[in-house]
Design a protein around this motif. Sequence first.
Motif, PDB file in Angstrom:
ATOM      1  N   ARG A  85       0.823  -1.211   0.000  1.00 43.29           N
ATOM      2  CA  ARG A  85       0.000   0.000   0.000  1.00 43.29           C
ATOM      3  C   ARG A  85       0.858   1.263   0.000  1.00 43.29           C
ATOM      4  NH1 ARG A  85      -3.397  -0.475   5.438  1.00 43.29           N
ATOM      5  NH2 ARG A  85      -4.010  -2.352   4.291  1.00 43.29           N
ATOM      6  N   GLY A  86       2.129   1.132   0.420  1.00 40.39           N
ATOM      7  CA  GLY A  86       3.028   2.281   0.358  1.00 40.39           C
ATOM      8  C   GLY A  86       3.223   2.787  -1.062  1.00 40.39           C
ATOM      9  N   GLU A  87       3.059   1.906  -2.047  1.00 39.01           N
ATOM     10  CA  GLU A  87       3.157   2.326  -3.449  1.00 39.01           C
ATOM     11  C   GLU A  87       2.055   3.331  -3.786  1.00 39.01           C
ATOM     12  OE1 GLU A  87       5.517   1.616  -5.470  1.00 39.01           O
ATOM     13  OE2 GLU A  87       6.450  -0.250  -4.818  1.00 39.01           O
ATOM     14  N   LEU A  88       0.881   3.173  -3.182  1.00 35.42           N
ATOM     15  CA  LEU A  88      -0.200   4.129  -3.417  1.00 35.42           C
ATOM     16  C   LEU A  88       0.167   5.497  -2.862  1.00 35.42           C
ATOM     17  CD1 LEU A  88      -3.430   2.054  -2.629  1.00 35.42           C
ATOM     18  CD2 LEU A  88      -2.422   2.576  -4.857  1.00 35.42           C
ATOM     19  N   ARG A  89       0.741   5.518  -1.673  1.00 38.37           N
ATOM     20  CA  ARG A  89       1.144   6.799  -1.083  1.00 38.37           C
ATOM     21  C   ARG A  89       2.195   7.475  -1.956  1.00 38.37           C
ATOM     22  NH1 ARG A  89       0.684   3.553   3.602  1.00 38.37           N
ATOM     23  NH2 ARG A  89       2.941   3.179   3.691  1.00 38.37           N
ATOM     24  N   ARG A  90       3.110   6.681  -2.489  1.00 40.72           N
ATOM     25  CA  ARG A  90       4.141   7.265  -3.355  1.00 40.72           C
ATOM     26  C   ARG A  90       3.520   7.810  -4.646  1.00 40.72           C
ATOM     27  NH1 ARG A  90       9.734   4.140  -4.696  1.00 40.72           N
ATOM     28  NH2 ARG A  90       8.401   2.663  -5.813  1.00 40.72           N
ATOM     29  N   ASN A  91       2.619   7.037  -5.248  1.00 41.00           N
ATOM     30  CA  ASN A  91       1.939   7.508  -6.461  1.00 41.00           C
ATOM     31  C   ASN A  91       1.153   8.793  -6.209  1.00 41.00           C
ATOM     32  OD1 ASN A  91       2.852   5.481  -8.142  1.00 41.00           O
ATOM     33  ND2 ASN A  91       0.919   4.355  -8.200  1.00 41.00           N
ATOM     34  N   ALA A  92       0.527   8.880  -5.058  1.00 37.19           N
ATOM     35  CA  ALA A  92      -0.301  10.049  -4.752  1.00 37.19           C
ATOM     36  C   ALA A  92       0.524  11.330  -4.714  1.00 37.19           C
ATOM     37  CB  ALA A  92      -1.030   9.843  -3.427  1.00 37.19           C
ATOM     38  N   ARG A  93       1.820  11.225  -4.505  1.00 47.58           N
ATOM     39  CA  ARG A  93       2.699  12.395  -4.382  1.00 47.58           C
ATOM     40  C   ARG A  93       3.552  12.632  -5.627  1.00 47.58           C
ATOM     41  NH1 ARG A  93       4.031  14.899  -0.090  1.00 47.58           N
ATOM     42  NH2 ARG A  93       6.243  14.953  -0.675  1.00 47.58           N
ATOM     43  N   LEU A  94       3.209  11.988  -6.725  1.00 43.60           N
ATOM     44  CA  LEU A  94       4.069  12.076  -7.901  1.00 43.60           C
ATOM     45  C   LEU A  94       4.252  13.504  -8.413  1.00 43.60           C
ATOM     46  CD1 LEU A  94       2.992   8.911  -9.930  1.00 43.60           C
ATOM     47  CD2 LEU A  94       5.224   9.356  -8.885  1.00 43.60           C
ATOM     48  N   ARG A  95       3.260  14.336  -8.261  1.00 39.03           N
ATOM     49  CA  ARG A  95       3.367  15.717  -8.751  1.00 39.03           C
ATOM     50  C   ARG A  95       4.421  16.520  -7.986  1.00 39.03           C
ATOM     51  NH1 ARG A  95       1.610  17.452 -13.684  1.00 39.03           N
ATOM     52  NH2 ARG A  95      -0.431  16.610 -14.188  1.00 39.03           N
ATOM     53  N   VAL A  96       4.683  16.139  -6.744  1.00 40.15           N
ATOM     54  CA  VAL A  96       5.623  16.920  -5.925  1.00 40.15           C
ATOM     55  C   VAL A  96       6.854  16.111  -5.530  1.00 40.15           C
ATOM     56  CG1 VAL A  96       3.802  18.410  -5.025  1.00 40.15           C
ATOM     57  CG2 VAL A  96       4.382  16.305  -3.800  1.00 40.15           C
ATOM     58  N   ALA A  97       6.945  14.876  -5.998  1.00 39.46           N
ATOM     59  CA  ALA A  97       8.048  14.004  -5.598  1.00 39.46           C
ATOM     60  C   ALA A  97       9.355  14.416  -6.272  1.00 39.46           C
ATOM     61  CB  ALA A  97       7.723  12.560  -5.957  1.00 39.46           C
ATOM     62  N   ALA A  98      10.461  14.123  -5.604  1.00 38.47           N
ATOM     63  CA  ALA A  98      11.785  14.368  -6.177  1.00 38.47           C
ATOM     64  C   ALA A  98      12.030  13.400  -7.335  1.00 38.47           C
ATOM     65  CB  ALA A  98      12.855  14.194  -5.111  1.00 38.47           C
ATOM     66  N   THR A  99      12.815  13.828  -8.283  1.00 33.50           N
ATOM     67  CA  THR A  99      13.101  13.032  -9.476  1.00 33.50           C
ATOM     68  C   THR A  99      14.580  12.685  -9.556  1.00 33.50           C
ATOM     69  OG1 THR A  99      13.520  15.001 -10.824  1.00 33.50           O
ATOM     70  CG2 THR A  99      11.235  14.176 -10.748  1.00 33.50           C
ATOM     71  N   ALA A 100      14.881  11.746 -10.442  1.00 31.82           N
ATOM     72  CA  ALA A 100      16.256  11.400 -10.803  1.00 31.82           C
ATOM     73  C   ALA A 100      16.245  10.967 -12.258  1.00 31.82           C
ATOM     74  CB  ALA A 100      16.786  10.282  -9.905  1.00 31.82           C
ATOM     75  N   PRO A 101      17.383  10.950 -12.929  1.00 35.93           N
ATOM     76  CA  PRO A 101      17.406  10.450 -14.300  1.00 35.93           C
ATOM     77  C   PRO A 101      16.866   9.026 -14.369  1.00 35.93           C
ATOM     78  CG  PRO A 101      19.465  11.549 -13.778  1.00 35.93           C
ATOM     79  CD  PRO A 101      18.715  11.419 -12.488  1.00 35.93           C
TER      80      PRO A 101
END
Length: 265
Positions: free
Chosen positions: A64-80
């Motif tokens: 279920r942690g994957e859902l929490r991560r998906n929910a924050r995709l607009r503000v999440a940090a990125t990497a190449p």
Amino acid sequence: MLILLPPSEGKADAGTGRRWTPDKMSLPELNRARERVLDALVTLSAGPDEEAARAALGLSEGQRGELRRNARLRVAATAPAAQIYTGVLYEALDLASLPSEAKRAARRTILISSGLWGAVRLADRIPPYRCPIGTRLPDVGALSAYWRRELAPVLAGAAGRGPVLDLRSGAYAATWTPRGELAERTVTVRVLHERDVDGVPTRSVVSHFNKATKGRLVRDLLLAGARPRTATELVGALRELKFTVEEETPVAGRIRQVDLVVSDL
């Protein structure tokens, strides 16, 4: 040459820099389609019906942690993308250890399929996510059909006039099939694991060997500086790199398939 790779289910735990912005992505023609999928995925993952969201994304209760991560995709940090994908194929490819010239070739030639982004290059900055190509999203529908409509003109343009080495898995390969003259410049690879079963050589497709071999294949092509101009030259380059290649007879207008045999014998 264009090299098409599948993504990996395994991804880095987190990004390291700024949030995702579409104007920094390669293949900008896909940005409208990417935004639509991203909005639908975030809405689904952040919604009140967790069970339905997990079912849509193929997640267990322990994921279920994957859902929490998906929910924050607009503000999440990125990497190449080169750092985000961490599965067996990418471990074997080991992009980080390539010399500079091979890294430049990788950034120029490799495209990675994605259920969320459609396709990305190694330098594209993306956050870690969970969005298999088999997902059906509200207001988007089945991702395989969605990206099939969006990718055709974009990937045909990315292929240019050189050969295409298609190493995608079946579900991702279904999102774009080269047609016509481009099909004749495309080579797909099936990896067969050969082992002894009661004294009889037996061949089968084994997921781990398939992914690892494809990663080593791409790495070896990059290290060798291979620049084939045709599908025939591409198959020849694989043989020069000492891969055991069994080739189907090329047919006009058809994609060429080759078998790579990995043997325990």
